[in-house]
Design an enzyme around this catalytic site. Sequence first.
Site, short mmCIF file in Angstrom:
data_model
loop_
_atom_site.label_atom_id
_atom_site.label_comp_id
_atom_site.label_asym_id
_atom_site.label_seq_id
_atom_site.Cartn_x
_atom_site.Cartn_y
_atom_site.Cartn_z
N HIS A 277 0.82 -1.20 0.00
CA HIS A 277 0.00 0.00 0.00
C HIS A 277 0.86 1.26 0.00
O HIS A 277 0.34 2.37 -0.09
CB HIS A 277 -0.88 -0.06 1.26
CG HIS A 277 -1.95 0.96 1.32
ND1 HIS A 277 -2.45 1.58 0.19
CD2 HIS A 277 -2.63 1.50 2.35
CE1 HIS A 277 -3.39 2.43 0.55
NE2 HIS A 277 -3.51 2.40 1.85
N CYS A 278 2.20 1.11 0.10
CA CYS A 278 3.03 2.30 0.31
C CYS A 278 4.00 2.59 -0.84
O CYS A 278 3.87 3.59 -1.52
CB CYS A 278 3.83 2.15 1.60
SG CYS A 278 2.77 2.08 3.05
N ILE A 279 4.98 1.69 -1.02
CA ILE A 279 6.09 2.02 -1.92
C ILE A 279 5.63 2.28 -3.37
O ILE A 279 6.12 3.20 -4.01
CB ILE A 279 7.19 0.91 -1.87
CG1 ILE A 279 7.58 0.60 -0.43
CG2 ILE A 279 8.42 1.31 -2.69
CD1 ILE A 279 8.24 1.72 0.33
N ILE A 281 2.93 3.55 -4.30
CA ILE A 281 1.91 4.60 -4.35
C ILE A 281 2.41 5.95 -3.86
O ILE A 281 2.28 6.98 -4.53
CB ILE A 281 0.68 4.15 -3.51
CG1 ILE A 281 0.01 2.98 -4.24
CG2 ILE A 281 -0.30 5.29 -3.28
CD1 ILE A 281 -1.12 2.35 -3.49
N ASP A 282 3.02 5.95 -2.67
CA ASP A 282 3.32 7.22 -2.00
C ASP A 282 4.17 8.19 -2.83
O ASP A 282 3.89 9.40 -2.83
CB ASP A 282 4.00 6.97 -0.65
CG ASP A 282 3.14 6.10 0.25
OD1 ASP A 282 1.95 5.95 -0.06
OD2 ASP A 282 3.67 5.58 1.24
#
Length: 436
Positions: A277-279, A281-282
């Site tokens: 959910h992070c790398i 997307i952020d």
Amino acid sequence: MIAAETTVKILEDKIRSHSARVGIVGLGYVGLPLAVEFAKAGFRVTGIDVNAAKAARVNAGDSYVGDIPSSVLGELVAQGKIAATSDFSVVRDLDTINICVPTPLRKTKDPDMSYIVSSCQEIAAHLHPGMLIILESTTYPGTTDELLLPMFEKSGLRAGRDFFLCFSPERVDPGNPKYQTANIPKVVGGATAACTEVGRVFYEQALERVVPVSSTQVAEMVKLLENTFRMINIGLANEMALMCDRMGINVWEVIEAASTKPFGFMPFFPGPGLGGHCIPIDPFYLSWKTKQAGIEARFIELAGYINGQMPHFVVDKIQNALNDAGKPVKGSHIHILGVAYKKDIEDMRESPALDVMLLLKRRGAELSYSDPHVPRLQLDGIDLQSQPASAPEADCVAIITDHSSFDYAKIVAHSKLIVDTRNALKGVAGDHIVRL
Ligand SMILES: NC(=O)c1ccc[n+]([C@@H]2O[C@H](COP(=O)([O-])OP(=O)(O)OC[C@H]3O[C@@H](n4cnc5c(N)ncnc54)[C@H](O)[C@@H]3O)[C@@H](O)[C@H]2O)c1
């Protein structure tokens, strides 16, 4: 009107005595562990989640987050330290709120702020003097001051005087046995200096180390630097893998040897693509925002492109390996090992295994998979149940996620052909093993 100093003092006293009522909005991978940490520290915690089924599971002491055992959650629920609801009217009784809702990307790679906006609208409807509100969802720099602050100040209450507003990035790493919510240093920045100070006092009650910074924007940017750093370095490792593949060099051996340098080098590893959910997307939250400031985030775009090529590269590798074995990919049985986005967890969000499987299906392959953490997989016409890891009947076994529980010796012994995208078979020799 109560003087600002009095409002701060009353709230800080409640926080220090652990009589403050703590609220956590969004009880997912971030929110539930945070709720548990504050409950363990002695606070009465109320979780709010729009998903009524999740709230019911929390109230039944039934954890759905791998790092939180149901026994721990159940005990805290039984002691009255944690309760969950879908009803935002409880905000009236709460002193603090941490917002941990999703921040995905839209198809256009623009930030999807709808979860933050809708949860903050609900909170704003019940905002009262003496509250601390902290946004933890990863987001672009400026969100807290530009988007949240006006929503809350519409009430006539002022941040830093009547209520306190901060941003604090969440750094949790699901499945990490060494670093969990309590012992990961917590960065916090407030809309005013008073807000930062209340935020610091709050986190110090439950977490080992708090790192105050001068503004919400700095705190927001810290998280984006951390994740962009990972994304770009993984992109470099992936590009190295593509280059080494062309030149017949073992990239894993190169990285391992480079890692012996005691300074100035930190290993990152290639793989079948980015997940979670992070790398993936952020960094696009950052590039979206910087575009508005007239700066193209070129490293991010380039790493995004290279990382996005990896599932295609892996599928080509599988196809070539099958061709060399005299089998066309069309009609071949390919058994995927590991479909979660990373080792030893159940989270499937953005998992590159899904891309690999869809690409293989498009090329006419027959698919099966094994993942001890994911019993069933449904996506775009694929509906499969997890099978045993060892599949002697498969034409090719592809290791996409290297879960620790796989019996690799058995897999090597019973497979016709293996494509290993994670170096799970490090040091194992065999003509039937093809490495990334
Ligand atoms: N998962 C991670 O490892 C991780 C690590 C660091 C930061 N983050 C960031 O933390 C944030 C949350 O991520 P997560 O992994 O916990 O997500 P998640 O999907 O596991 O949990 C989010 C929860 O919020 C709930 N929710 C959605 N809209 C809501 C609303 N309007 N009001 C109340 N609840 C609502 C959902 O039902 C869900 O239970 C994201 O911004 C993410 O980027 C995640």
